[in-house]
Design a protein around this motif. Sequence first.
Motif, mmCIF file in Angstrom:
data_model
loop_
_atom_site.group_PDB
_atom_site.id
_atom_site.type_symbol
_atom_site.label_atom_id
_atom_site.label_comp_id
_atom_site.label_asym_id
_atom_site.label_seq_id
_atom_site.Cartn_x
_atom_site.Cartn_y
_atom_site.Cartn_z
ATOM 1 N N PHE A 137 -12.577 -3.098 17.649
ATOM 2 C CA PHE A 137 -12.215 -1.685 17.726
ATOM 3 C C PHE A 137 -10.787 -1.487 17.242
ATOM 4 N N LEU A 138 -10.574 -0.457 16.451
ATOM 5 C CA LEU A 138 -9.255 -0.089 15.950
ATOM 6 C C LEU A 138 -8.959 1.322 16.426
ATOM 7 N N PRO A 139 -7.862 1.544 17.138
ATOM 8 C CA PRO A 139 -7.553 2.889 17.624
ATOM 9 C C PRO A 139 -7.392 3.885 16.472
ATOM 10 N N LEU A 140 -7.943 5.058 16.643
ATOM 11 C CA LEU A 140 -7.872 6.101 15.629
ATOM 12 C C LEU A 140 -6.424 6.460 15.302
ATOM 13 N N SER A 141 -5.544 6.368 16.265
ATOM 14 C CA SER A 141 -4.136 6.728 16.049
ATOM 15 C C SER A 141 -3.454 5.828 15.016
ATOM 16 N N ARG A 142 -4.033 4.682 14.711
ATOM 17 C CA ARG A 142 -3.456 3.762 13.731
ATOM 18 C C ARG A 142 -4.042 3.917 12.335
ATOM 19 N N ILE A 143 -5.091 4.722 12.202
ATOM 20 C CA ILE A 143 -5.812 4.827 10.933
ATOM 21 C C ILE A 143 -5.324 6.024 10.125
ATOM 22 N N ASN A 144 -5.106 5.772 8.843
ATOM 23 C CA ASN A 144 -4.636 6.801 7.926
ATOM 24 C C ASN A 144 -5.757 7.314 7.018
ATOM 25 N N GLY A 145 -6.707 6.450 6.673
ATOM 26 C CA GLY A 145 -7.783 6.840 5.769
ATOM 27 C C GLY A 145 -8.879 5.790 5.749
ATOM 28 N N TYR A 146 -9.896 6.039 4.946
ATOM 29 C CA TYR A 146 -11.028 5.109 4.873
ATOM 30 C C TYR A 146 -11.738 5.241 3.539
ATOM 31 N N ILE A 147 -12.499 4.224 3.222
ATOM 32 C CA ILE A 147 -13.412 4.220 2.075
ATOM 33 C C ILE A 147 -14.677 3.526 2.548
ATOM 34 N N ILE A 148 -15.818 4.027 2.144
ATOM 35 C CA ILE A 148 -17.083 3.369 2.477
ATOM 36 C C ILE A 148 -17.486 2.529 1.266
ATOM 37 N N THR A 184 -15.359 -3.884 -14.413
ATOM 38 C CA THR A 184 -14.017 -3.665 -13.905
ATOM 39 C C THR A 184 -13.858 -4.423 -12.592
ATOM 40 N N ALA A 185 -12.711 -5.030 -12.403
ATOM 41 C CA ALA A 185 -12.465 -5.759 -11.165
ATOM 42 C C ALA A 185 -12.378 -4.780 -10.000
ATOM 43 N N VAL A 186 -13.055 -5.095 -8.904
ATOM 44 C CA VAL A 186 -13.092 -4.233 -7.730
ATOM 45 C C VAL A 186 -12.691 -5.067 -6.518
ATOM 46 N N ASP A 187 -11.836 -4.517 -5.672
ATOM 47 C CA ASP A 187 -11.519 -5.190 -4.417
ATOM 48 C C ASP A 187 -12.652 -4.912 -3.447
ATOM 49 N N CYS A 188 -13.263 -5.961 -2.952
ATOM 50 C CA CYS A 188 -14.392 -5.833 -2.038
ATOM 51 C C CYS A 188 -14.106 -6.556 -0.736
ATOM 52 N N CYS A 189 -14.693 -6.048 0.325
ATOM 53 C CA CYS A 189 -14.653 -6.749 1.608
ATOM 54 C C CYS A 189 -15.649 -7.901 1.534
ATOM 55 N N LEU A 190 -15.177 -9.091 1.780
ATOM 56 C CA LEU A 190 -16.061 -10.251 1.786
ATOM 57 C C LEU A 190 -16.593 -10.521 3.187
ATOM 58 N N THR A 191 -15.800 -10.144 4.186
ATOM 59 C CA THR A 191 -16.216 -10.276 5.573
ATOM 60 C C THR A 191 -15.804 -9.012 6.318
ATOM 61 N N THR A 192 -16.456 -8.758 7.438
ATOM 62 C CA THR A 192 -16.105 -7.610 8.264
ATOM 63 C C THR A 192 -15.903 -8.068 9.703
ATOM 64 N N VAL A 193 -15.150 -7.256 10.439
ATOM 65 C CA VAL A 193 -14.971 -7.501 11.869
ATOM 66 C C VAL A 193 -15.486 -6.274 12.613
ATOM 67 N N THR A 205 -4.557 1.482 7.502
ATOM 68 C CA THR A 205 -3.729 1.848 8.650
ATOM 69 C C THR A 205 -2.490 2.604 8.173
ATOM 70 N N LYS A 206 -1.796 3.202 9.100
ATOM 71 C CA LYS A 206 -0.580 3.951 8.779
ATOM 72 C C LYS A 206 0.529 3.045 8.272
ATOM 73 N N THR A 207 0.430 1.754 8.557
ATOM 74 C CA THR A 207 1.413 0.797 8.046
ATOM 75 C C THR A 207 1.003 0.215 6.697
ATOM 76 N N GLY A 208 -0.152 0.649 6.157
ATOM 77 C CA GLY A 208 -0.602 0.204 4.844
ATOM 78 C C GLY A 208 -1.517 -1.004 4.853
ATOM 79 N N ARG A 209 -1.867 -1.483 6.017
ATOM 80 C CA ARG A 209 -2.782 -2.625 6.095
ATOM 81 C C ARG A 209 -4.217 -2.159 5.865
ATOM 82 N N ILE A 210 -5.060 -3.085 5.414
ATOM 83 C CA ILE A 210 -6.466 -2.800 5.137
ATOM 84 C C ILE A 210 -7.304 -3.625 6.097
ATOM 85 N N LEU A 211 -8.295 -2.984 6.706
ATOM 86 C CA LEU A 211 -9.181 -3.683 7.634
ATOM 87 C C LEU A 211 -10.620 -3.358 7.274
ATOM 88 N N CYS A 212 -11.411 -4.382 7.064
ATOM 89 C CA CYS A 212 -12.828 -4.222 6.746
ATOM 90 C C CYS A 212 -13.631 -4.337 8.038
#
Length: 94
Positions: free
Chosen positions: A35-46, A23-32, A62-69
């Motif tokens: 620091f991302l403020p907690l107030s901007r984060i809505n959820g996470y996946i490991i 099955t196709a999976v969206d994966c992080c290819l790179t990471t940064v 993020t609360k705006t729907g963006r994804i950050l690895c």
Amino acid sequence: MASRVAALLLLGVICVGFASGQTAVDCCLTTVDKFLPLSRINGYIIQEAGNGCDKSATVFTTKTGRILCVSHPSKLQWVRSHIESLEAKKPAKK
């Protein structure tokens, strides 16, 4: 008769090929490590390496729907802290 058997055998091989496909999976290819403020984060996946992805990472949404690895929680204290805070905010399961 032999052509029917060959056709059934070919159909079986094709079906097994489709069934065993990954099955196709969206994966992080790179990471940064930025620091991302907690107030901007809505959820996470490991994301763990070896489970369909090549790199271990934390995927923050993020609360705006963006994804950050960002780096895996085992590598950065602020990532662990953010995950603990997000877990504490989750409603308790009954």
